[in-house]
Design a protein around this motif. Structure first.
Motif, PDB file in Angstrom:
ATOM      1  N   ARG A  11       0.833  -1.213   0.000  1.00 15.78           N
ATOM      2  CA  ARG A  11       0.000   0.000   0.000  1.00 15.78           C
ATOM      3  C   ARG A  11       0.862   1.255   0.000  1.00 15.78           C
ATOM      4  NH1 ARG A  11      -4.444   0.718   4.634  1.00 15.78           N
ATOM      5  NH2 ARG A  11      -2.594   1.192   5.878  1.00 15.78           N
ATOM      6  N   LYS A  19      -2.591   7.010   1.210  1.00 17.18           N
ATOM      7  CA  LYS A  19      -2.289   7.282   2.618  1.00 17.18           C
ATOM      8  C   LYS A  19      -1.165   8.311   2.652  1.00 17.18           C
ATOM      9  CE  LYS A  19      -1.939   4.824   7.004  1.00 17.18           C
ATOM     10  NZ  LYS A  19      -3.003   5.555   7.700  1.00 17.18           N
ATOM     11  N   TYR A  54      -3.066  14.958   6.329  1.00 19.71           N
ATOM     12  CA  TYR A  54      -4.194  14.428   7.103  1.00 19.71           C
ATOM     13  C   TYR A  54      -5.091  15.511   7.684  1.00 19.71           C
ATOM     14  CZ  TYR A  54      -4.455   9.372   7.220  1.00 19.71           C
ATOM     15  OH  TYR A  54      -4.723   8.066   6.893  1.00 19.71           O
ATOM     16  N   ASN A  86      -8.808  14.792   7.956  1.00 18.03           N
ATOM     17  CA  ASN A  86      -9.153  13.881   9.057  1.00 18.03           C
ATOM     18  C   ASN A  86      -8.991  14.564  10.420  1.00 18.03           C
ATOM     19  OD1 ASN A  86      -7.649  12.755   6.733  1.00 18.03           O
ATOM     20  ND2 ASN A  86      -8.536  10.842   7.457  1.00 18.03           N
ATOM     21  N   GLU A  99     -15.818   6.887   5.860  1.00 19.57           N
ATOM     22  CA  GLU A  99     -15.026   6.169   6.864  1.00 19.57           C
ATOM     23  C   GLU A  99     -14.935   7.028   8.107  1.00 19.57           C
ATOM     24  OE1 GLU A  99     -10.944   5.639   5.639  1.00 19.57           O
ATOM     25  OE2 GLU A  99     -10.825   7.632   4.778  1.00 19.57           O
ATOM     26  N   THR A 102     -12.154   8.975  11.016  1.00 21.92           N
ATOM     27  CA  THR A 102     -10.958   9.808  10.809  1.00 21.92           C
ATOM     28  C   THR A 102      -9.703   8.954  10.623  1.00 21.92           C
ATOM     29  OG1 THR A 102     -10.344   9.988  13.135  1.00 21.92           O
ATOM     30  CG2 THR A 102     -11.956  11.568  12.322  1.00 21.92           C
ATOM     31  N   GLY A 103      -9.704   7.751  11.224  1.00 23.93           N
ATOM     32  CA  GLY A 103      -8.543   6.877  11.065  1.00 23.93           C
ATOM     33  C   GLY A 103      -8.917   5.408  11.059  1.00 23.93           C
ATOM     34  N   ASP A 104     -10.167   5.119  10.728  1.00 28.57           N
ATOM     35  CA  ASP A 104     -10.662   3.733  10.749  1.00 28.57           C
ATOM     36  C   ASP A 104     -11.710   3.530   9.657  1.00 28.57           C
ATOM     37  OD1 ASP A 104      -9.291   2.903  13.182  1.00 28.57           O
ATOM     38  OD2 ASP A 104     -10.699   4.168  14.266  1.00 28.57           O
ATOM     39  N   ASN A 105     -11.901   2.290   9.249  1.00 30.48           N
ATOM     40  CA  ASN A 105     -12.998   1.937   8.334  1.00 30.48           C
ATOM     41  C   ASN A 105     -14.238   1.551   9.138  1.00 30.48           C
ATOM     42  OD1 ASN A 105     -10.362   0.740   6.506  1.00 30.48           O
ATOM     43  ND2 ASN A 105     -11.853   2.034   5.491  1.00 30.48           N
ATOM     44  N   LEU A 140     -10.077   4.689   2.827  1.00 35.01           N
ATOM     45  CA  LEU A 140      -8.778   4.056   2.621  1.00 35.01           C
ATOM     46  C   LEU A 140      -9.031   2.547   2.508  1.00 35.01           C
ATOM     47  CD1 LEU A 140      -5.613   4.503   2.743  1.00 35.01           C
ATOM     48  CD2 LEU A 140      -5.779   3.806   5.117  1.00 35.01           C
ATOM     49  N   GLY A 145      -8.343  -0.221   3.877  1.00 36.25           N
ATOM     50  CA  GLY A 145      -7.698  -0.596   5.147  1.00 36.25           C
ATOM     51  C   GLY A 145      -7.204  -2.036   5.137  1.00 36.25           C
ATOM     52  N   ILE A 146      -6.064  -2.247   5.759  1.00 32.59           N
ATOM     53  CA  ILE A 146      -5.519  -3.607   5.870  1.00 32.59           C
ATOM     54  C   ILE A 146      -6.384  -4.405   6.850  1.00 32.59           C
ATOM     55  CG2 ILE A 146      -3.456  -4.981   6.412  1.00 32.59           C
ATOM     56  CD1 ILE A 146      -2.857  -3.003   4.157  1.00 32.59           C
ATOM     57  N   THR A 147      -6.789  -3.772   7.950  1.00 36.30           N
ATOM     58  CA  THR A 147      -7.641  -4.459   8.928  1.00 36.30           C
ATOM     59  C   THR A 147      -9.003  -4.772   8.294  1.00 36.30           C
ATOM     60  OG1 THR A 147      -6.580  -2.951  10.486  1.00 36.30           O
ATOM     61  CG2 THR A 147      -8.268  -4.409  11.379  1.00 36.30           C
ATOM     62  N   THR A 179     -12.641  -0.502  12.084  1.00 38.18           N
ATOM     63  CA  THR A 179     -11.396  -1.278  12.017  1.00 38.18           C
ATOM     64  C   THR A 179     -10.221  -0.372  11.669  1.00 38.18           C
ATOM     65  OG1 THR A 179     -11.587  -1.759   9.631  1.00 38.18           O
ATOM     66  CG2 THR A 179     -12.615  -3.323  11.149  1.00 38.18           C
ATOM     67  N   GLY A 180      -9.087  -0.666  12.244  1.00 36.72           N
ATOM     68  CA  GLY A 180      -7.867   0.060  11.921  1.00 36.72           C
ATOM     69  C   GLY A 180      -6.688  -0.618  12.588  1.00 36.72           C
ATOM     70  N   THR A 181      -5.510  -0.336  12.097  1.00 37.57           N
ATOM     71  CA  THR A 181      -4.314  -0.969  12.640  1.00 37.57           C
ATOM     72  C   THR A 181      -4.166  -0.687  14.138  1.00 37.57           C
ATOM     73  OG1 THR A 181      -3.211  -0.940  10.522  1.00 37.57           O
ATOM     74  CG2 THR A 181      -1.794  -0.986  12.459  1.00 37.57           C
TER      75      THR A 181
HETATM   76  N1  PMP Z   1      -8.984   5.122   7.230  1.00 39.77           N
HETATM   77  C1  PMP Z   1      -8.041   6.033   7.496  1.00 39.77           C
HETATM   78  C2  PMP Z   1      -8.265   7.452   7.117  1.00 39.77           C
HETATM   79  C3  PMP Z   1      -6.855   5.641   8.147  1.00 39.77           C
HETATM   80  O1  PMP Z   1      -5.906   6.534   8.409  1.00 39.77           O
HETATM   81  C4  PMP Z   1      -6.682   4.285   8.509  1.00 39.77           C
HETATM   82  C5  PMP Z   1      -5.400   3.825   9.163  1.00 39.77           C
HETATM   83  N2  PMP Z   1      -5.175   4.373  10.418  1.00 39.77           N
HETATM   84  C6  PMP Z   1      -7.714   3.376   8.238  1.00 39.77           C
HETATM   85  C7  PMP Z   1      -8.843   3.833   7.571  1.00 39.77           C
HETATM   86  C8  PMP Z   1      -7.599   1.925   8.611  1.00 39.77           C
HETATM   87  O2  PMP Z   1      -6.643   1.293   7.806  1.00 39.77           O
HETATM   88  P1  PMP Z   1      -5.727   0.114   8.360  1.00 39.77           P
HETATM   89  O3  PMP Z   1      -6.638  -0.977   8.755  1.00 39.77           O
HETATM   90  O4  PMP Z   1      -4.867  -0.254   7.200  1.00 39.77           O
HETATM   91  O5  PMP Z   1      -4.955   0.659   9.504  1.00 39.77           O
END
Ligand code: PMP
Length: 291
Positions: free
Chosen positions: A50, A149, A153, A156, A182, A184-187, A206, A208-210, A245-247
């Motif tokens: 990614r 990515k 930001y 967000n 989504e 701000t930092g998660d799906n 995004l 997302g990997i998670t 979900t998010g890392t």
């Molecule tokens: N959306 C945004 C805007 C993100 O920054 C992130 C990562 N923190 C995610 C979704 C989740 O992605 P991932 O599962 O790859 O962390």
């Protein structure tokens, strides 16, 4: 802490880059947030892929091969004695002048910070979060594609500020058409009648990997294919279960949105099974840190 910059390690106080780096001046660069569990880097190859895709989209040349970057990431964990932690991989456009043009930036800067992680408290995984929808909408793909990515930001961050102003930790962001994009930092995911749905990446999310791991876990553990469909706020308000979900966040339920109670106000059975399966998977697989 020993921080990797362009092949060398520096102490935290000496880990510095130029004030002319366009990563600082313009948010011009790309990054990844990655987790290490149990002595292994989780989904490292997916994160590196990614990162290279994000770099390609902004015409940024990463001055290392994927293999070298994976090795360097594991090495940064090893040197910092990280077995469980959070890794920030940053590639900036590099040092240039005060103009916008990246052509004066001769070489990208590669930074790896292998650190600990501040988690949501465990009780939030058991009780679920409360969230709101914020007025700041997700950037349209034709302006700056949220699939990239990038280090930019601010979109967000503005949404995060709005969430915090209202006393909650995360926010739902909509796209310009009013569909859920989504957080701000998660799906975002919603479950209703046993069907699991999440917005497609083209809605302004995004990849997302998670999110991708949840597709796999839902198939293998619940026998359900996740559906990628446009959703609006109504679909979240009327869901049986919702989670993000998010890392960093992993899989965390939310039980209240814009004052509406989701389902019965408690994390649902399917979400709990996904959380359990996710925790098992993270203990089992990954790119070994030990050289
Ligand atoms: N959306 C945004 C805007 C993100 O920054 C992130 C990562 N923190 C995610 C979704 C989740 O992605 P991932 O599962 O790859 O962390």
């Amino acid at each position: 802490m020993k921080i990797y910059i362009d092949g060398k390690y520096f102490s935290e106080n000496n880990a510095k880059i130029s004030v002319f780096d366009h990563g600082l001046l313009y948010g011009d660069g790309v990054f990844e947030g990655i987790r290490a569990y149990n002595g292994r880097v989780f989904k490292l190859e997916e994160h590196i892929d990614r990162l290279f895709d994000s770099a390609k989209a902004i015409m940024l040349k990463i001055p290392m091969s994927k293999e070298a970057l994976m090795k360097a990431t594991a090495d940064a964990c090893w040197r910092n004695r990280i077995r469980n932690g959070y890794i920030r991989l940053v590639v900036t456009r590099g040092k240039g002048d005060l103009g916008l043009s990246p052509t004066n930036c001769k070489k990208a800067t590669v930074i790896i910070i292998a650190a600990g992680i501040k988690l949501y408290p465990e009780k939030m995984y058991r009780r679920g979060l409360e969230m709101i929808t914020v007025p700041t909408m997700r950037m349209p793909a034709a302006a700056l594609n949220p699939a990239i990515k990038s280090l930019n930001y601010l979109n967000n961050i503005l949404a995060k500020i709005e969430a915090q102003q209202c006393g909650v930790l995360e926010a739902i962001m909509l796209n310009s058409e009013g569909y859920v994009a989504e957080c701000t930092g998660d799906n975002v995911f919603a479950i209703r009648g046993g069907r699991i749905r999440t917005p497609p990446v083209y809605a302004g999310a995004l990849g997302g990997i998670t999110r991708q791991v949840v597709f796999q876990l839902a198939r293998e553990h619940l026998g359900v294919e996740v559906e990628e469909v446009n959703m609006n706020r109504y679909d979240l308000y009327t869901a049986d279960e919702c989670f993000v979900t998010g890392t960093a966040a992993e899989i965390i339920p939310f039980v209240k949105l814009d004052g509406r109670v989701v389902g019965n106000g408690k994390p649902g059975e399917m979400t709990r099974r996904l959380i359990q399966a996710f925790r098992e998977l993270t203990q089992e697989e990954g790119y070994p840190i030990r050289p």
